[in-house]
Design a protein around this motif. Structure first.
Motif, PDB file in Angstrom:
ATOM      1  N   ALA A  45       3.664   9.813   1.496  1.00 36.57           N
ATOM      2  CA  ALA A  45       4.415   9.865   0.243  1.00 36.57           C
ATOM      3  C   ALA A  45       4.646   8.450  -0.312  1.00 36.57           C
ATOM      4  O   ALA A  45       4.471   8.209  -1.513  1.00 36.57           O
ATOM      5  CB  ALA A  45       5.742  10.577   0.456  1.00 36.57           C
ATOM      6  N   ILE A  46       5.020   7.522   0.576  1.00 35.38           N
ATOM      7  CA  ILE A  46       5.225   6.135   0.147  1.00 35.38           C
ATOM      8  C   ILE A  46       3.917   5.533  -0.353  1.00 35.38           C
ATOM      9  O   ILE A  46       3.870   4.848  -1.385  1.00 35.38           O
ATOM     10  CB  ILE A  46       5.814   5.299   1.301  1.00 35.38           C
ATOM     11  N   LEU A  47       2.828   5.830   0.375  1.00 38.31           N
ATOM     12  CA  LEU A  47       1.521   5.330  -0.030  1.00 38.31           C
ATOM     13  C   LEU A  47       1.113   5.899  -1.391  1.00 38.31           C
ATOM     14  O   LEU A  47       0.619   5.172  -2.266  1.00 38.31           O
ATOM     15  CB  LEU A  47       0.486   5.692   1.040  1.00 38.31           C
ATOM     16  N   PHE A  48       1.349   7.220  -1.546  1.00 36.21           N
ATOM     17  CA  PHE A  48       1.046   7.865  -2.819  1.00 36.21           C
ATOM     18  C   PHE A  48       1.834   7.231  -3.961  1.00 36.21           C
ATOM     19  O   PHE A  48       1.316   7.063  -5.076  1.00 36.21           O
ATOM     20  CB  PHE A  48       1.369   9.366  -2.742  1.00 36.21           C
ATOM     21  N   TRP A  49       3.091   6.898  -3.714  1.00 37.00           N
ATOM     22  CA  TRP A  49       3.943   6.329  -4.760  1.00 37.00           C
ATOM     23  C   TRP A  49       3.400   4.992  -5.257  1.00 37.00           C
ATOM     24  O   TRP A  49       3.256   4.772  -6.460  1.00 37.00           O
ATOM     25  CB  TRP A  49       5.364   6.173  -4.242  1.00 37.00           C
ATOM     26  N   PHE A  50       3.070   4.106  -4.317  1.00 36.60           N
ATOM     27  CA  PHE A  50       2.583   2.782  -4.712  1.00 36.60           C
ATOM     28  C   PHE A  50       1.190   2.856  -5.343  1.00 36.60           C
ATOM     29  O   PHE A  50       0.928   2.199  -6.361  1.00 36.60           O
ATOM     30  CB  PHE A  50       2.574   1.843  -3.499  1.00 36.60           C
ATOM     31  N   VAL A  51       0.312   3.677  -4.764  1.00 32.87           N
ATOM     32  CA  VAL A  51      -1.023   3.820  -5.339  1.00 32.87           C
ATOM     33  C   VAL A  51      -0.938   4.500  -6.708  1.00 32.87           C
ATOM     34  O   VAL A  51      -1.610   4.121  -7.667  1.00 32.87           O
ATOM     35  CB  VAL A  51      -1.938   4.620  -4.389  1.00 32.87           C
ATOM     36  N   GLY A  52      -0.068   5.529  -6.814  1.00 37.99           N
ATOM     37  CA  GLY A  52       0.090   6.239  -8.082  1.00 37.99           C
ATOM     38  C   GLY A  52       0.618   5.334  -9.188  1.00 37.99           C
ATOM     39  O   GLY A  52       0.168   5.405 -10.342  1.00 37.99           O
ATOM     40  N   LYS A  53       1.567   4.455  -8.839  1.00 34.90           N
ATOM     41  CA  LYS A  53       2.095   3.516  -9.829  1.00 34.90           C
ATOM     42  C   LYS A  53       0.994   2.592 -10.345  1.00 34.90           C
ATOM     43  O   LYS A  53       0.918   2.304 -11.552  1.00 34.90           O
ATOM     44  CB  LYS A  53       3.234   2.693  -9.216  1.00 34.90           C
TER      45      LYS A  53
END
Length: 299
Positions: A45-53
């Motif tokens: 989830a944290i990885l998705f957040w930073f990559v998504g941003k």
């Protein structure tokens, strides 16, 4: 005996503590796979957040370049950028929530119910919002245009918002018009075209020299600098009214020159008619009294 009892109690307490620790460890050991899975999901989830941003920022740059290439109006750009950013972040957040194991179907149903309730409560504002979207997308007018709406409100557009449009009147008053009214009504955009036609109507008396009056009006139109001489110019008899013969003159000017030319031309026509002795009559009514009726009244 007392010391033996104390030692026995301590041994029993130690044994109970050992059993509790062992049971706790077994419980933790049994939950380790689930905890490991949850920790993995949190990491994703944290990885998705930073990559998504990063991906959203990249997408917004591409959208801005597209708008720059198309020369899109600034108000449309701001609205579309805000809308796209909200949608992308909403999709990212829903993906992260789903990754953490939360049932997104119930959240969507809850948001739908809340949205329906809010929509019924603020339906007037939503109509204005929808009108603002239509105006920004279809662009029936832009900032700087002079418009007249169906209710007769008119002025120069100074700002197009999502809910309201602001107009500046000729006497420098600010008028705020709901976008819903503008989107659903008739709008006259006076400044949409480069050129605009001036129409002048002047009434002359029936005893005046008609041909001379037409020649004077036509000469005035052809001698004015800001009249577009390559466009149609005409002076005709528009109507035979009760008290006058109405002449109609038509010429074309630049849109920004319309009002100065209209006022100046009307004044010049009046002065030229006065100088040539062509009367512009008042409304009049001729009353005829029969002699017979008057004699009967005297008797």
């Amino acid at each position: 005996m007392f010391w033996l009892a104390v030692e026995a109690g301590e041994t029993q307490a130690a044994e109970e503590l050992k059993q509790n620790v062992s049971a706790l460890w077994k419980a933790v050991e049994s939950q380790l796979p689930a905890l490991g899975k949850f920790a993995w999901h949190v990491f994703l989830a944290i990885l998705f957040w930073f990559v998504g941003k990063r991906l959203i920022a990249w997408a917004m740059k591409l959208l801005q370049k597209y708008f720059d290439k198309r020369g899109t109006e600034i108000s449309v750009r701001k609205f579309m950028e805000m809308l796209v950013r909200w949608v992308l972040y909403a999709l990212l957040i829903f993906q992260i929530i789903s990754l953490l194991g939360v049932n997104t179907a119930s959240i969507i149903a809850l948001l739908g119910s809340a949205g329906l309730a809010v929509g019924l409560a603020v339906q007037g504002s939503l109509a204005n919002f929808a009108g603002g979207v239509l105006i920004l997308v279809l662009k029936p007018f832009a900032v700087g245009d002079y418009i007249v709406d169906k209710s007769g409100v008119e002025g120069t557009v100074t700002m197009i918002g999502l809910f309201y449009t602001k107009l500046s009147t000729v006497d420098n008053k600010q008028v705020t018009v709901p976008n819903g009214d503008l989107a659903n009504g008739t709008i006259t955009n006076v400044a949409a075209q480069e050129n605009r036609r001036i129409v002048i109507k002047v009434g002359i008396s029936y005893g005046a020299d008609l041909k001379k009056a037409k020649e004077i009006m036509y000469q005035i139109m052809t001698e004015r600098e800001k009249v577009l001489q390559d466009q149609e110019k005409m002076v005709v008899v528009n109507s035979l009214d009760e008290s006058c013969v109405t002449l109609l003159g038509r010429v074309w000017v630049r849109t920004e020159d319309y009002w100065p030319e209209y006022w100046s031309m009307m004044e010049e026509v009046k002065l030229a008619f006065d100088e040539a002795g062509i009367e512009i009559p008042y409304n009049q009514l001729d009353v005829h009294i029969r002699q017979e009726s008057r004699e009967k009244e005297e008797q």
